[in-house]
Design a protein around this motif. Structure first.
Motif, PDB file in Angstrom:
ATOM      1  N   PHE A   1      32.307  37.880  32.272  1.00  0.00           N
ATOM      2  CA  PHE A   1      33.160  37.283  31.246  1.00  0.00           C
ATOM      3  C   PHE A   1      33.090  38.091  29.962  1.00  0.00           C
ATOM      4  CE2 PHE A   1      29.007  35.483  30.394  1.00  0.00           C
ATOM      5  CZ  PHE A   1      28.939  35.413  29.005  1.00  0.00           C
ATOM      6  N   ASP A   2      34.156  38.021  29.195  1.00  0.00           N
ATOM      7  CA  ASP A   2      34.227  38.731  27.908  1.00  0.00           C
ATOM      8  C   ASP A   2      34.949  37.838  26.914  1.00  0.00           C
ATOM      9  OD1 ASP A   2      34.093  40.622  25.958  1.00  0.00           O
ATOM     10  OD2 ASP A   2      35.603  41.952  26.815  1.00  0.00           O
ATOM     11  N   ALA A   3      34.277  37.502  25.816  1.00  0.00           N
ATOM     12  CA  ALA A   3      34.875  36.597  24.833  1.00  0.00           C
ATOM     13  C   ALA A   3      35.992  37.274  24.054  1.00  0.00           C
ATOM     14  CB  ALA A   3      33.803  36.090  23.870  1.00  0.00           C
ATOM     15  N   VAL A   4      35.753  38.493  23.593  1.00  0.00           N
ATOM     16  CA  VAL A   4      36.745  39.264  22.847  1.00  0.00           C
ATOM     17  C   VAL A   4      36.940  40.586  23.577  1.00  0.00           C
ATOM     18  CG1 VAL A   4      37.319  40.413  20.675  1.00  0.00           C
ATOM     19  CG2 VAL A   4      36.055  38.244  20.654  1.00  0.00           C
ATOM     20  N   PRO A   5      38.172  40.955  23.903  1.00  0.00           N
ATOM     21  CA  PRO A   5      38.371  42.243  24.571  1.00  0.00           C
ATOM     22  C   PRO A   5      37.648  43.357  23.833  1.00  0.00           C
ATOM     23  CG  PRO A   5      40.419  41.022  24.513  1.00  0.00           C
ATOM     24  CD  PRO A   5      39.431  40.224  23.693  1.00  0.00           C
ATOM     25  N   GLU A   6      36.833  44.081  24.566  1.00  0.00           N
ATOM     26  CA  GLU A   6      35.920  45.050  23.971  1.00  0.00           C
ATOM     27  C   GLU A   6      36.642  46.106  23.150  1.00  0.00           C
ATOM     28  OE1 GLU A   6      33.574  48.360  26.215  1.00  0.00           O
ATOM     29  OE2 GLU A   6      32.440  46.508  26.425  1.00  0.00           O
ATOM     30  N   ASN A   7      37.769  46.589  23.644  1.00  0.00           N
ATOM     31  CA  ASN A   7      38.458  47.663  22.937  1.00  0.00           C
ATOM     32  C   ASN A   7      39.029  47.187  21.602  1.00  0.00           C
ATOM     33  OD1 ASN A   7      40.260  46.097  24.552  1.00  0.00           O
ATOM     34  ND2 ASN A   7      41.878  47.582  24.127  1.00  0.00           N
TER      35      ASN A   7
ATOM     36  N   ALA B   1      27.056  32.098  24.295  1.00  0.00           N
ATOM     37  CA  ALA B   1      26.133  31.152  24.923  1.00  0.00           C
ATOM     38  C   ALA B   1      26.897  29.965  25.497  1.00  0.00           C
ATOM     39  CB  ALA B   1      25.095  30.679  23.906  1.00  0.00           C
ATOM     40  N   LYS B   2      27.930  29.502  24.784  1.00  0.00           N
ATOM     41  CA  LYS B   2      28.739  28.384  25.274  1.00  0.00           C
ATOM     42  C   LYS B   2      29.534  28.784  26.518  1.00  0.00           C
ATOM     43  CE  LYS B   2      31.029  25.658  22.649  1.00  0.00           C
ATOM     44  NZ  LYS B   2      31.985  25.126  21.632  1.00  0.00           N
ATOM     45  N   ILE B   3      30.076  29.993  26.500  1.00  0.00           N
ATOM     46  CA  ILE B   3      30.840  30.462  27.664  1.00  0.00           C
ATOM     47  C   ILE B   3      29.915  30.601  28.877  1.00  0.00           C
ATOM     48  CG2 ILE B   3      32.169  32.384  28.621  1.00  0.00           C
ATOM     49  CD1 ILE B   3      33.223  32.902  25.780  1.00  0.00           C
ATOM     50  N   PHE B   4      28.731  31.165  28.641  1.00  0.00           N
ATOM     51  CA  PHE B   4      27.772  31.322  29.740  1.00  0.00           C
ATOM     52  C   PHE B   4      27.438  29.964  30.352  1.00  0.00           C
ATOM     53  CE2 PHE B   4      23.611  31.382  31.658  1.00  0.00           C
ATOM     54  CZ  PHE B   4      23.585  32.578  32.357  1.00  0.00           C
TER      55      PHE B   4
ATOM     56  N   GLU C   1      29.258  27.237  30.286  1.00  0.00           N
ATOM     57  CA  GLU C   1      30.453  26.730  30.965  1.00  0.00           C
ATOM     58  C   GLU C   1      30.596  27.354  32.352  1.00  0.00           C
ATOM     59  OE1 GLU C   1      34.761  26.577  29.226  1.00  0.00           O
ATOM     60  OE2 GLU C   1      34.539  28.479  30.306  1.00  0.00           O
ATOM     61  N   ARG C   2      30.450  28.671  32.437  1.00  0.00           N
ATOM     62  CA  ARG C   2      30.624  29.368  33.708  1.00  0.00           C
ATOM     63  C   ARG C   2      29.478  29.052  34.670  1.00  0.00           C
ATOM     64  NH1 ARG C   2      34.595  33.040  31.806  1.00  0.00           N
ATOM     65  NH2 ARG C   2      35.582  31.712  30.226  1.00  0.00           N
ATOM     66  N   ASP C   3      28.274  28.887  34.128  1.00  0.00           N
ATOM     67  CA  ASP C   3      27.130  28.533  34.966  1.00  0.00           C
ATOM     68  C   ASP C   3      27.340  27.151  35.585  1.00  0.00           C
ATOM     69  OD1 ASP C   3      24.520  29.143  36.024  1.00  0.00           O
ATOM     70  OD2 ASP C   3      23.699  27.662  34.634  1.00  0.00           O
ATOM     71  N   ASN C   4      27.880  26.217  34.811  1.00  0.00           N
ATOM     72  CA  ASN C   4      28.160  24.874  35.327  1.00  0.00           C
ATOM     73  C   ASN C   4      29.241  24.918  36.418  1.00  0.00           C
ATOM     74  OD1 ASN C   4      26.297  23.653  33.635  1.00  0.00           O
ATOM     75  ND2 ASN C   4      27.793  23.220  32.030  1.00  0.00           N
ATOM     76  N   GLU C   5      30.292  25.744  36.199  1.00  0.00           N
ATOM     77  CA  GLU C   5      31.354  25.868  37.200  1.00  0.00           C
ATOM     78  C   GLU C   5      30.803  26.453  38.496  1.00  0.00           C
ATOM     79  OE1 GLU C   5      34.195  24.642  37.144  1.00  0.00           O
ATOM     80  OE2 GLU C   5      34.656  24.262  35.035  1.00  0.00           O
ATOM     81  N   LEU C   6      29.916  27.427  38.369  1.00  0.00           N
ATOM     82  CA  LEU C   6      29.334  28.036  39.562  1.00  0.00           C
ATOM     83  C   LEU C   6      28.442  27.045  40.304  1.00  0.00           C
ATOM     84  CD1 LEU C   6      28.855  30.355  41.438  1.00  0.00           C
ATOM     85  CD2 LEU C   6      27.220  31.326  39.800  1.00  0.00           C
ATOM     86  N   ALA C   7      27.696  26.237  39.547  1.00  0.00           N
ATOM     87  CA  ALA C   7      26.842  25.220  40.166  1.00  0.00           C
ATOM     88  C   ALA C   7      27.684  24.233  40.979  1.00  0.00           C
ATOM     89  CB  ALA C   7      26.036  24.493  39.104  1.00  0.00           C
TER      90      ALA C   7
END
Length: 327
Positions: A199-205, A224-227, A229-235
């Motif tokens: 995941f990427d919060a802000v496009p790196e470029n 941290a919030k995105i992580f 969220e995605r960890d919960n979805e994966l669970a």
């Protein structure tokens, strides 16, 4: 368990050094106890050939090519089928149309093909990439030096569900299918299952080039919030998979989770390399019903960076854009 292969099509593009490819396809068919057909898909004589050849000579040459190809394939099949039976067939014409038509008309649920490797293939689109874009069933592109058994299987998931509602359900079901296919491959190969999400919060470029100002503290908080969220979805996905599988199977698989912050078009392949992936199972179509939007950019760039086998999965409801005359 969903995703079990029953009818496999192994596609050969020529007669050169195909023994390893066929051995890998037969190994996959045997582990899945599936029917397998090996096809030699050859281009027809070029359209302008009949301009320089008499009509009877053109037809004779075309038929002769098909006869010789069938003889070669039949002879090779005697060696290939010693340990597991395989049917054979020669297809002459446009390989993409012929393969996709065969898939639709014969209820094929997996296509296996050796990876092509040349600059022109990547520049203009190899048959591999066209099948990954347009073939309605999963496509398994094996490495040019296939392995007899896989040790590490990667399921690459897109757990970002911040899309319109009608797209979210399609993406969720695609993730389930990717995880099912990867889990089954890992089980049958006695391999380690890795589940990867980048995941990427802000496009790196954009951030790097100074187009926006980024508050580092705020950024860390958002990441941290995105992580989470995605960890919960994966669970949730893993819990659903556990319910589908027999008791203790998921405990046996012990999937390793890799939720990585970075640029997906680079980090999916990098993470796969870091775990020594033998095969990556991933979605190859991002959206349904959008003309011209056949393969997601992230999927296409990732595939070109991988140095292992790839299994491309289409979302539920995908229909090939190729016009097919059904038998």
């Amino acid at each position: 368990m969903k995703g079990h292969y029953k009818n496999i099509l192994c596609v050969l593009g020529d007669s050169h050094r195909q023994d390893d490819t066929v051995a890998q396809a037969l190994h996959i068919a045997k582990t899945h106890q599936a029917n397998i057909t090996i096809v030699l898909a050859l281009e027809a004589l070029p359209p302008n050939a009949n301009m320089i050849m008499e009509s009877f000579s053109y037809i004779e040459s075309q038929q002769g090519m098909e006869t010789q190809a069938q003889q070669w394939l039949t002879e090779q099949s005697k060696n290939w089928s010693q340990h597991y039976h395989a049917d054979t067939e020669v297809l002459i014409g446009d390989p993409l149309i012929n393969v996709v038509s065969y898939v639709v008309n014969n209820n094929i649920d997996l296509v296996i093909k050796r990876a092509e490797e040349s600059f022109l293939d990547k520049l203009f689109g190899s048959l591999d990439m066209r099948l990954l874009r347009k073939c309605p069933c999963p496509v398994w592109v094996v490495d040019r030096k296939p392995k007899s058994q896989y040790k590490n299987v990667v399921a690459a998931l897109d757990l970002n569900y911040h899309y319109p509602k009608h797209e979210v359900s399609v993406r969720q079901e695609l993730n389930r299918d990717i995880l099912r296919h990867a889990s089954q491959i890992a089980l049958l190969e006695f391999a380690q299952l890795h589940v990867v999400h980048v995941f990427d919060a802000v496009p790196e470029n954009i951030a790097r080039d100074g187009f926006i100002t980024v508050d580092n503290d705020r950024m860390e908080h958002d990441l941290a919030k995105i992580f989470e969220e995605r960890d919960n979805e994966l669970a949730l996905l893993l819990n659903e998979l556990s319910d589908e599988l027999d008791d203790d199977v998921l405990d046996f698989l012990k999937p390793q989770k890799h939720i990585v912050h970075g640029y997906p078009r680079r980090e999916i392949a990098a993470t796969a390399a870091s775990v020594s992936a033998d095969v990556v199972v991933m979605g190859t179509v991002a959206r349904l019903g959008v003309p011209g939007f056949i393969m997601g950019g992230t999927a296409e760039e990732t595939i070109h960076q991988l140095h292992c086998a790839v299994v491309g999965i289409k979302p539920s409801g995908f229909q090939t854009p190729i016009s097919i005359e059904k038998k």
